[in-house]
Design an enzyme around this catalytic site. Sequence first.
Site, PDB file in Angstrom:
ATOM      1  N   ILE A  10       4.925   6.304  -0.817  1.00 20.16           N
ATOM      2  CA  ILE A  10       5.380   6.710   0.427  1.00 20.16           C
ATOM      3  C   ILE A  10       6.243   7.885   0.228  1.00 20.16           C
ATOM      4  CG2 ILE A  10       4.656   4.784   1.730  1.00 20.16           C
ATOM      5  CD1 ILE A  10       7.555   4.245   1.838  1.00 20.16           C
ATOM      6  N   CYS A  11       6.381   8.799   1.187  1.00 20.28           N
ATOM      7  CA  CYS A  11       7.241  10.142   1.313  1.00 20.28           C
ATOM      8  C   CYS A  11       8.677   9.476   1.002  1.00 20.28           C
ATOM      9  CB  CYS A  11       7.032  11.025   2.315  1.00 20.28           C
ATOM     10  SG  CYS A  11       5.441  11.816   2.453  1.00 20.28           S
ATOM     11  N   PRO A  12       9.432  10.254   0.232  1.00 19.54           N
ATOM     12  CA  PRO A  12       9.022  11.390  -0.313  1.00 19.54           C
ATOM     13  C   PRO A  12       8.276  11.447  -2.034  1.00 19.54           C
ATOM     14  CG  PRO A  12      11.214  11.123  -0.817  1.00 19.54           C
ATOM     15  CD  PRO A  12      10.898  10.052   0.102  1.00 19.54           C
ATOM     16  N   HIS A  37      -1.477   8.398   1.574  1.00 20.29           N
ATOM     17  CA  HIS A  37      -0.396   8.703   2.514  1.00 20.29           C
ATOM     18  C   HIS A  37      -0.401   9.936   3.273  1.00 20.29           C
ATOM     19  CE1 HIS A  37       3.628   7.629   4.124  1.00 20.29           C
ATOM     20  NE2 HIS A  37       3.963   8.810   3.594  1.00 20.29           N
TER      21      HIS A  37
END
Length: 71
Positions: A10-12, A37
Amino acid sequence: MNIIDVRGDICPVPLLKCVKEIKKMKKGEILVVISDHPPAKRSIPIEMTEQGHKFKIYEKGPEFKIEIVVS
């Protein structure tokens, strides 16, 4: 062609891995980022545009790949 698979990240993290890999590459080389994602589908292209790289996004179901040509 280099490929990084960031499915499940998932980000980042997807963006950070993408930027790290591009720093190792030469102009004209292609990086393929595979992700699932949705926010990465926005954050990676924004950063690649800012860095001057060209890219295309290919979607298949919940997954997508971004092909980036290093500038």
